[in-house]
Design a protein around this motif. Structure first.
Motif, short mmCIF file in Angstrom:
data_model
loop_
_atom_site.label_atom_id
_atom_site.label_comp_id
_atom_site.label_asym_id
_atom_site.label_seq_id
_atom_site.Cartn_x
_atom_site.Cartn_y
_atom_site.Cartn_z
N SER A 15 0.87 -1.17 -0.01
CA SER A 15 0.18 0.10 -0.04
C SER A 15 0.83 1.23 -0.05
CB SER A 15 -1.08 -0.11 1.13
OG SER A 15 -1.43 1.09 1.44
N ASP A 36 4.60 -7.75 2.70
CA ASP A 36 3.69 -6.98 3.38
C ASP A 36 2.93 -8.24 4.27
OD1 ASP A 36 1.91 -4.23 2.75
OD2 ASP A 36 0.77 -5.53 3.90
N ASP A 62 3.96 -11.18 9.12
CA ASP A 62 4.25 -10.07 10.15
C ASP A 62 5.70 -9.72 10.56
OD1 ASP A 62 3.97 -8.47 12.12
OD2 ASP A 62 2.54 -9.61 13.26
N HIS A 89 10.54 0.23 5.19
CA HIS A 89 9.38 1.30 5.22
C HIS A 89 8.52 0.84 6.15
CE1 HIS A 89 6.87 4.43 3.49
NE2 HIS A 89 5.83 3.44 3.32
N TYR A 154 5.68 7.43 18.57
CA TYR A 154 6.11 7.47 17.42
C TYR A 154 7.44 8.41 17.01
CZ TYR A 154 5.44 7.89 12.17
OH TYR A 154 5.68 8.00 10.80
N THR A 189 -1.95 8.46 2.42
CA THR A 189 -2.10 7.08 2.24
C THR A 189 -3.09 6.67 3.57
OG1 THR A 189 -0.37 6.52 4.20
CG2 THR A 189 0.31 6.78 1.64
N1 LIG Z 1 1.43 8.35 5.84
C1 LIG Z 1 1.76 9.36 6.32
O1 LIG Z 1 1.34 10.26 6.50
C2 LIG Z 1 3.22 9.13 6.89
C3 LIG Z 1 4.05 10.12 7.04
C4 LIG Z 1 5.45 10.08 7.51
C5 LIG Z 1 5.89 8.56 7.82
N2 LIG Z 1 5.11 7.38 7.56
C6 LIG Z 1 5.76 6.35 7.52
O2 LIG Z 1 5.44 5.50 6.32
C7 LIG Z 1 5.29 4.32 6.61
C8 LIG Z 1 3.96 3.63 6.28
O3 LIG Z 1 3.78 4.05 5.09
P1 LIG Z 1 2.52 4.38 4.24
O4 LIG Z 1 1.83 5.43 5.02
O5 LIG Z 1 2.60 4.41 2.98
O6 LIG Z 1 1.31 3.12 4.87
P2 LIG Z 1 -0.05 2.55 4.31
O7 LIG Z 1 -1.02 2.69 5.40
O8 LIG Z 1 -0.32 3.13 2.83
O9 LIG Z 1 0.73 0.94 4.19
C9 LIG Z 1 1.32 0.18 5.33
C10 LIG Z 1 1.41 -1.10 5.00
O10 LIG Z 1 2.29 -1.92 5.92
C11 LIG Z 1 1.57 -3.08 6.17
N3 LIG Z 1 1.76 -3.57 7.35
C12 LIG Z 1 1.38 -3.17 8.49
N4 LIG Z 1 1.70 -3.93 9.62
C13 LIG Z 1 2.63 -4.97 9.04
C14 LIG Z 1 3.32 -5.75 9.89
N5 LIG Z 1 3.23 -6.18 11.06
N6 LIG Z 1 4.24 -6.62 8.93
C15 LIG Z 1 3.97 -6.26 7.63
N7 LIG Z 1 3.17 -5.49 6.87
C16 LIG Z 1 2.91 -4.50 7.62
C17 LIG Z 1 0.12 -3.08 5.84
O11 LIG Z 1 -0.59 -4.11 5.63
C18 LIG Z 1 0.08 -1.76 4.67
O12 LIG Z 1 -0.01 -2.46 3.39
C19 LIG Z 1 5.68 3.98 8.05
O13 LIG Z 1 6.95 3.73 8.43
C20 LIG Z 1 5.13 5.28 8.59
O14 LIG Z 1 5.71 5.55 9.98
C21 LIG Z 1 3.89 7.93 7.00
#
Ligand SMILES: NC(=O)c1ccc[n+]([C@@H]2O[C@H](COP(=O)([O-])OP(=O)(O)OC[C@H]3O[C@@H](n4cnc5c(N)ncnc54)[C@H](O)[C@@H]3O)[C@@H](O)[C@H]2O)c1
Length: 259
Positions: A15, A36, A62, A89, A154, A189
């Motif tokens: 995602s 994922d 996981d 990520h 966080y 996202t």
């Molecule tokens: N979206 C934001 O605004 C934002 C801002 C700064 C940093 N981040 C960071 O970006 C990353 C998340 O990215 P995103 O926003 O693209 O998220 P997202 O919600 O689009 O996707 C997260 C994905 O992580 C997977 N996931 C969740 N738990 C998991 C686990 N235990 N094992 C394997 N996969 C797992 C989910 O199935 C999902 O597909 C994180 O590190 C987050 O801290 C996000």
């Protein structure tokens, strides 16, 4: 192509930014392990890549489980023969407050944001060394640079990732392993919706998660959240050889938020 013949892993690639990165890296010539928890999502990304002529495998599990966080490296090298980069990520928003904190939520956030990433890093280092160098990329956050009042745990985790990047970059520079982070601001996202509407956060009266997402974006100097592809572009640069003299950097991708 900017990642011709490179082999890499992207975690949380089902995602958002991870998905955008996996698709983009494959288009730039990389063979990509799409990691994922969500099997259907990972398979969908792999289908998208292979239909476009790229090479990818789905690794589902996981990442809080040490064995899986480690195995993704072995499975990737088994499938593609080597490893050139890892985009660590995966992450978790954690609880919104510390008063009344449920320590299980603390553990969950720290396990995913920090421990799982360290386990994968430990497994990846010998493979990168065997290849004569490579790139480790992490996803921190603007919350790892300036802190956010909404995310105490966080903040700890993401400041930690930035510290890890600084330390590892120096330790492995002579081995040609570059270590950097992207620090996204609000990015459009599913996780951004989770951020603004966590069970222990207080939704202001009259607000919905969607209105808060728009508001969060509106507070950025550019007036909008990032698109996942914009973060993936920065990730691509840092992983690619174009960034050959860049290591130890935590790059804000935040529309000016930390300026
Ligand atoms: N979206 C934001 O605004 C934002 C801002 C700064 C940093 N981040 C960071 O970006 C990353 C998340 O990215 P995103 O926003 O693209 O998220 P997202 O919600 O689009 O996707 C997260 C994905 O992580 C997977 N996931 C969740 N738990 C998991 C686990 N235990 N094992 C394997 N996969 C797992 C989910 O199935 C999902 O597909 C994180 O590190 C987050 O801290 C996000």
């Amino acid at each position: 192509m900017r990642l011709q013949n490179k082999i890499g892993i992207v975690t949380a690639a089902g995602s958002g930014m991870g998905r955008a990165g996996a698709v983009r890296f494959a288009r730039e010539g990389a063979s990509v392990a799409v990691v994922d928890l969500d099997e259907a999502a990972a398979n969908t990304v792999v289908d998208e890549i292979t239909k476009a002529g790229g090479r990818a495998i789905a690794l589902t599990g996981d990442l809080r489980k040490d064995a899986f966080a480690r195995d993704i490296v072995r499975e990737t090298t088994r499938a593609f023969g080597a490893l050139d980069f890892v985009w660590n990520h995966v992450g978790h928003p954690g609880p919104a407050a510390i008063e009344g904190l449920d320590w299980k939520d603390y553990d969950l956030a720290m396990d995913l944001n920090v421990r799982s990433v360290l386990v994968t890093t430990e497994a990846a280092l010998p493979e990168l060394r065997a290849r004569g160098g490579g790139a480790l990329l992490y996803t921190a956050s603007t919350s790892g640079l300036t802190g956010s009042q909404f995310s105490p745990v966080y903040n700890i985790a993401k400041f930690g990732i930035v510290g890890l990047v600084h330390g590892l970059s120096k330790r492995y520079a002579r081995e040609k392993i570059r270590v950097n982070a992207v620090c996204p601001g609000p990015t459009d996202t599913p996780m951004l919706r989770v951020f603004v509407a966590r069970p222990d956060s207080q939704l202001p009266p009259g607000e919905t998660p969607e209105s808060l997402v728009q508001k969060r974006g509106g507070q950025v100097p550019m007036g909008r959240p990032a698109r996942p592809e914009e973060v993936a572009n920065a990730a691509l640069f840092l992983i690619s050889d174009e960034a050959s003299y860049i290591t130890g950097v935590a790059l804000p991708v935040d529309g000016g938020a930390t300026a």
